[in-house]
Scaffold this motif. Structure first.
Motif, PDB file in Angstrom:
ATOM      1  N   VAL A 100      -6.938  38.691  -0.730  1.00  0.00           N
ATOM      2  CA  VAL A 100      -7.538  37.898  -1.093  1.00  0.00           C
ATOM      3  C   VAL A 100      -6.639  36.284  -0.102  1.00  0.00           C
ATOM      4  N   MET A 101      -7.794  36.320   0.718  1.00  0.00           N
ATOM      5  CA  MET A 101      -7.103  34.886   1.051  1.00  0.00           C
ATOM      6  C   MET A 101      -7.782  33.928   0.906  1.00  0.00           C
ATOM      7  N   CYS A 102      -6.717  32.090   0.437  1.00  0.00           N
ATOM      8  CA  CYS A 102      -8.168  31.522   0.021  1.00  0.00           C
ATOM      9  C   CYS A 102      -7.005  30.444   0.844  1.00  0.00           C
ATOM     10  N   ALA A 122       0.191  39.639 -10.422  1.00  0.00           N
ATOM     11  CA  ALA A 122      -0.143  41.395 -11.448  1.00  0.00           C
ATOM     12  C   ALA A 122      -0.729  42.209 -10.424  1.00  0.00           C
ATOM     13  N   ALA A 123      -1.272  41.330  -9.673  1.00  0.00           N
ATOM     14  CA  ALA A 123      -1.753  42.449  -8.114  1.00  0.00           C
ATOM     15  C   ALA A 123      -1.550  42.864  -7.456  1.00  0.00           C
ATOM     16  N   THR A 124       0.009  42.109  -7.662  1.00  0.00           N
ATOM     17  CA  THR A 124       0.722  42.583  -5.913  1.00  0.00           C
ATOM     18  C   THR A 124       1.215  43.772  -6.954  1.00  0.00           C
ATOM     19  N   ALA A 125       1.529  44.022  -8.061  1.00  0.00           N
ATOM     20  CA  ALA A 125       2.080  45.290  -8.615  1.00  0.00           C
ATOM     21  C   ALA A 125       1.386  46.652  -8.054  1.00  0.00           C
ATOM     22  N   VAL A 128      -1.694  44.820  -4.221  1.00  0.00           N
ATOM     23  CA  VAL A 128      -2.958  43.902  -3.559  1.00  0.00           C
ATOM     24  C   VAL A 128      -2.269  42.712  -2.734  1.00  0.00           C
ATOM     25  N   VAL A 129      -2.606  41.849  -2.201  1.00  0.00           N
ATOM     26  CA  VAL A 129      -1.748  40.763  -1.002  1.00  0.00           C
ATOM     27  C   VAL A 129      -2.589  39.567  -1.458  1.00  0.00           C
ATOM     28  N   SER A 130      -1.642  38.736  -2.088  1.00  0.00           N
ATOM     29  CA  SER A 130      -3.072  37.286  -1.982  1.00  0.00           C
ATOM     30  C   SER A 130      -2.047  36.354  -0.993  1.00  0.00           C
ATOM     31  N   MET A 131      -2.879  35.031  -0.123  1.00  0.00           N
ATOM     32  CA  MET A 131      -2.179  33.867   0.563  1.00  0.00           C
ATOM     33  C   MET A 131      -3.240  33.103   0.876  1.00  0.00           C
ATOM     34  N   ASP A 348      -0.676  37.364  10.214  1.00  0.00           N
ATOM     35  CA  ASP A 348       0.246  37.441   9.235  1.00  0.00           C
ATOM     36  C   ASP A 348       0.152  38.497   7.995  1.00  0.00           C
ATOM     37  N   LEU A 349      -1.222  38.170   7.890  1.00  0.00           N
ATOM     38  CA  LEU A 349      -2.179  38.908   6.555  1.00  0.00           C
ATOM     39  C   LEU A 349      -1.951  39.769   6.399  1.00  0.00           C
ATOM     40  N   VAL A 350      -2.723  40.705   8.258  1.00  0.00           N
ATOM     41  CA  VAL A 350      -3.031  41.740   7.557  1.00  0.00           C
ATOM     42  C   VAL A 350      -1.579  42.535   7.823  1.00  0.00           C
TER      43      VAL A 350
END
Length: 394
Positions: A100-102, A122-125, A128-131, A348-350
């Motif tokens: 997710v990018m928000c 929880a998703a990081t485990a 899954v990446v979020s920014m 950076d996200l990729v």
């Protein structure tokens, strides 16, 4: 050929267009571990979304964001919608295993921001990446300032001075937009552009704001409902129906940082003559850095240890190959623009998704900004001299 990273963008406004451009451009200038592919664009109006999807290079368009998240051929969900929808979309996307990018601010209130942080953790485990999209961090000159502060070049930080000034609402007949509705935007100038200043200040100093004293003002209490023939920011008809503005036009506050530094912040969308003036200055006991987005390729740097006869701010052109992000672009001196910040954000996200870099800003960092916004609103509402930021201690 690298593996594709299949992208869904939700939102067809200014930010949706900017993010689409960034996803389309990043791999053409930077060596990326995965190649972004624009799969589907989501919007609220079917015709407008279809036109935008075709123009911006998406394979498909839809008005059902939930169906986008459920698709097996989507890896990343990029949220470019008003703040009242961020939490619902992000929580659903993370639950579905999508990166997710928000866009900023993370949410409309601290409670939603905390829910998003818990889901992201929880998703990081699960890999899954979020920014959160605080794009100004990706300005080469500001990234250089961060490097100088981290390296101790300005010493112990004493003062933080930040201004973000715009004037697109200075005309009292400028039409009403969703950004003036608290239920959709959360707050006005404070959350829209003040959030950038807060994030920039905390990121540059590496220090959190722990308390604030604030004032908010709404100078134009009602605005005309926009005629469909009047563009955003245009002047509405004299006989147009008016709607109440439920957010602030301007914000001013002082801030205390955990390390003891004093901050002064100002944000407004009614500063005539300022289209997009984003400025920050950090003063330490050994020197200072100052940045103004109107000269976005330049950083002002002062070294107090220079000989007395040579002291003064000097201008650094931040477009040499050794400057952050600059080596992928043009020859030195040719400069970058606003759109490049979003390309750097995608880069950076990729790389974070591929495990090649640490993701930043995380949802947790963005939630700290949300806590400062909440403290500013509380201080202004209570006319309090000082309000501590929730979860922080001086």
């Amino acid at each position: 050929m690298t593996q594709q990273l299949r992208v869904a963008v939700i939102g067809t406004g200014f930010m949706g267009r900017m993010h689409a451009h960034a996803w389309r451009s990043a791999h053409r200038f930077f060596d990326l571990p995965r190649t972004p592919a624009l799969r589907v664009l989501g919007g609220t109006d079917a015709d407008r979304t279809a036109v935008a999807a075709s123009r911006w290079g998406f394979d498909e368009a839809t008005t059902d964001w939930r169906s986008m998240i459920e698709r097996a051929d989507i890896d990343v969900v990029d949220i470019c919608t008003p703040g009242d929808t961020h939490a619902e979309i992000a929580l659903a996307a993370l639950a579905a295993g999508k990166h997710v990018m928000c866009e900023k601010p993370l949410a409309n209130d601290v409670a939603d921001a905390d829910r998003m942080v818990a889901a992201a953790d929880a998703a990081t485990a699960r890999g899954v990446v979020s920014m959160c999209g605080f794009s100004y961090r990706r300005t080469p000159a500001l990234a250089l300032a961060r490097r100088l502060v981290e390296d101790g070049r300005i010493g112990e930080v004493r003062h933080v001075r930040a201004q973000y000034l715009q004037d697109w609402l200075s005309d009292p007949e400028a039409p009403f937009t969703w950004r003036l509705d608290k239920t959709r935007a959360g707050s006005g100038t404070l959350g829209d552009i003040g959030a950038h200043s807060i994030d920039t200040a905390q990121w540059l100093t590496g220090d959190d704001i722990v308390g604030v004293s604030a004032m908010l003002r709404t100078f134009v209490p009602t605005r005309p409902v926009r005629d469909e023939q009047v563009g955003l920011g245009g002047r509405a008809r004299a006989d147009a129906q008016r709607r109440a503005v439920t957010v602030d036009d301007a914000a001013a506050f002082t801030a205390e940082f955990a390390g003891g530094a004093l901050g002064v912040f100002e944000a407004t969308r009614l500063a005539t003559g300022h289209r997009n003036s984003n400025r920050v200055e950090i003063n330490g006991d050994r020197g200072s850095v100052a940045f103004d987005f109107r000269s976005m390729n330049e950083l002002e740097f002062y070294d107090a240890r220079d000989p007395l006869g040579e002291q003064g701010f000097r201008r650094i052109q931040a477009n040499e190959p050794e400057h952050p992000y600059a080596d992928a672009w043009w020859p030195a001196g040719h400069g970058l623009g606003y759109e490049h910040l979003f390309t750097h954000q995608v880069v950076d996200l990729v790389r974070a998704i591929a495990g090649e870099a640490k993701v930043a800003p995380t949802f947790a960092e963005a939630a700290r900004v949300q806590r400062v916004l909440a403290a500013v609103e509380q201080s202004a509402a209570q006319r309090s001299t000082y309000v501590p930021v929730e979860g922080e201690s001086a």
